[in-house]
Scaffold this active site. Structure first.
Site, mmCIF file in Angstrom:
data_model
loop_
_atom_site.group_PDB
_atom_site.id
_atom_site.type_symbol
_atom_site.label_atom_id
_atom_site.label_comp_id
_atom_site.label_asym_id
_atom_site.label_seq_id
_atom_site.Cartn_x
_atom_site.Cartn_y
_atom_site.Cartn_z
ATOM 1 N N ASP A 272 -0.741 25.967 39.113
ATOM 2 C CA ASP A 272 -0.063 25.395 38.059
ATOM 3 C C ASP A 272 -0.658 24.306 37.263
ATOM 4 O OD1 ASP A 272 2.861 24.511 36.788
ATOM 5 O OD2 ASP A 272 3.438 25.942 38.308
ATOM 6 N N HIS B 106 5.424 20.363 34.925
ATOM 7 C CA HIS B 106 5.784 21.783 35.501
ATOM 8 C C HIS B 106 5.273 22.002 36.722
ATOM 9 C CE1 HIS B 106 5.447 26.266 35.527
ATOM 10 N NE2 HIS B 106 6.267 26.270 34.425
ATOM 11 N N SER C 138 9.890 30.450 36.045
ATOM 12 C CA SER C 138 8.866 29.417 36.668
ATOM 13 C C SER C 138 9.607 28.674 37.694
ATOM 14 C CB SER C 138 8.354 28.348 35.632
ATOM 15 O OG SER C 138 7.496 28.994 34.836
#
Length: 534
Positions: free
Chosen positions: A67, A294, A466
């Site tokens: 990621d 994220h 996600s």
């Protein structure tokens, strides 16, 4: 690209499903037991109760989070981060001789050996367009003509890419201009309300009875109808302003044009040579990186510390599941070379499950990613990946990395592709989620997911496939850590065969349902007994 859906409105239907949904805390809904609540969560607690009753002990398992980076010192993650015990932190020596110096919590393929990281990159469309434009649009007209004559099919591809690229530029400019106009219209009124309300905590009653006379304030009041109540009730007007105007300013900035679409590709000098696909040892040990929002959220969904009475709890159900952070995804499209190397790194350093919450439209070096997929499968590793957030049928609109070759053959039998579901049983598929009766295997909770966020003690709600992907990766870790003699293919099959089915998902995914930890561990227990495993 780690695309998030940050501002969505969910309309809940009237009736049983709504009543049940409202009784489930929003922060923990994705752990819900569907049979008990009517909410399609992953049923974590019931699974753990079953394992306890059957005296199943957990084994340590590592999940690689490929990621943007993970804040390894976050209060709700630091105890569950993977630690490379063979490496001595900060000594500048590759103690374990794996080719990566000081990789204590993982590795970053998005930086230099001197520790200089980058966060922004272009999208793949830009890279392809630039390469073709350099060939067919030089200052030498004769050279252009010769290139067209020698490469007619490539020139035809260039014309199509050019049309798409310029269309993306136009759309980005239009979106930016609309966002700026919106900001200009509401900012003066919001600023005046900040001064007027001061430290007052807002309530529905206060706003409903508010009768301003200033025209700018009146023009800005509509934002309370747009926002969800939890975004402003109980907050000061300054807090509302910081949140709402902050988002509006980001949308109005021109970064989308400069970072994602312009022709000046990010300078990767001293990082690696993007064209050298065999290069493997580059980057640095900063697995957090400059912008880890994220990846930190993804990591928390999988394995936030359980039982510490703060933040959230991961769907893996225990503190034996450790997170390995591999920085792979910039603000832009991930490079195929980085994706492949991230897979090799995670597999070679002990990860049994890889979560890949990213994707893109083009993949010029897809073969090297497919080779990495095969390598992971051969090593007994399960890959869990997001389906994407464009509300498209990815059977026809390919979302890379894909597990299918152009002829339809499967690359690996140990890859799970995840669509996003909501807490509303009447509108189960998230509006943004991609789908595909061949290409999306199962659905997992991916809307309004509360989890860790950078800032040591911060948490946020985010939306996207996600988020659905790590929700399922955590379930896979829960099952596999308690039934370690199963294979990656076994875990994949179990998760697909034990979903809570729903007609809404029947024709848009292979399994036609949402993963359920309890049903999955029940099935794993049956297999253990059938195979006489201990």
């Amino acid at each position: 690209m780690k695309k998030l859906v940050l501002a969505l409105s969910f309309a809940f239907s009237i009736g049983f499903a709504q009543a049940q949904t409202s009784e489930v805390p929003k922060e923990t809904w994705y752990h819900s037991d569907f049979e008990q609540t009517g909410v399609y969560g992953v049923n974590t607690e019931k699974a753990l109760d079953f394992l306890k009753k059957n005296k199943r002990k957990s084994q340590p398992i590592v999940v690689g989070v490929l990621d943007s980076g993970v804040e390894h010192f976050h209060e709700d993650l630091k105890a569950n981060m993977w630690i490379n015990t063979k490496e001595i932190p900060g000594n500048g020596i590759d103690d374990d001789k794996n080719g990566y110096i000081d990789d204590v919590h993982g590795w970053s393929f998005l930086g230099t050996a001197k520790g200089i990281n980058y966060n922004d990159d272009t999208v793949e469309l830009t890279r392809i367009y630039k390469n073709l434009a350099d060939k067919f649009e030089t200052y030498d007209q004769q050279k252009n003509h010769d290139a067209i004559v020698k490469n007619p099919s490539e020139y035809a591809e260039y014309l199509e890419i050019k049309k798409e690229y310029l269309g993306a530029i136009g759309k980005a400019k239009y979106t930016q201009q609309i966002a700026q106009a919106r900001l200009n219209a509401i900012e003066p009124g919001i600023n005046k309300m900040v001064l007027e309300f001061g430290d007052t905590k807002l309530t529905k009653d206060i706003i409903s009875k508010y009768q301003p006379t200033d025209s700018q304030v009146i023009e800005a009041l509509w934002i309370f109808g747009e926002m969800k109540e939890e975004q402003w009730v109980g907050k000061t007007m300054k807090e509302v302003s910081n949140s709402y105007l902050g988002m509006a300013r980001r949308q109005a900035k021109g970064d989308a044009l400069t970072s994602h679409y312009n022709l000046d590709l990010v300078n990767r000098k001293d990082v690696d040579n993007p064209n050298d696909l065999k290069e493997k040892f580059y980057g640095n040990s900063d697995s957090n990186g400059p912008e880890a929002s994220h990846g930190t959220h993804v990591a928390g969904i999988i394995s936030a510390v359980r039982g510490n009475k703060i933040g959230n709890e991961g769907t893996s159900g225990g503190n034996h599941v450790k997170i390995m952070s591999v920085r792979t995804v910039p603000n832009g499209d991930e490079r195929d070379k980085d994706v492949a190397n991230a897979i090799y790194y995670a597999v070679d350093n002990g990860a049994k499950i890889l979560n890949m919450s990213f994707g893109k439209t083009y993949s010029p070096n897809k073969e090297i990613v497919w080779n990495a997929f095969k390598y992971a499968a051969d090593k007994g590793v399960l890959i869990v990946k997001a389906a994407g957030n464009s509300n498209e049928d990815i059977d026809t609109h390919i979302h890379y990395p894909t597990n299918f070759k152009p002829d339809g053959t499967t690359v690996s039998n140990a890859v799970l592709t995840i669509g996003a579901s909501t807490r509303n049983a009447d509108k189960l598929k998230a509006a943004f989620s991609n789908y595909g009766i061949k290409s999306v295997d199962v659905f997992g909770p991916g809307a309004e997911i509360y989890a860790t966020y950078p800032g040591v003690d911060q948490y946020r709600f985010l939306n996207g496939t996600s988020m659905a992907s790590p929700a399922v990766a955590g379930v896979a870790a829960l099952v596999w850590s308690h039934y370690p003699k199963l294979s990656a293919q076994d875990i994949r099959t179990i998760l697909m065969e034990t979903v809570n089915k729903n007609e809404q998902l029947k024709d848009i995914s292979v399994a036609g349902g949402v993963v359920d930890s309890y049903k999955a561990v029940q099935r794993a227990e049956e297999i253990y007994k059938q195979r006489k495993l201990k």
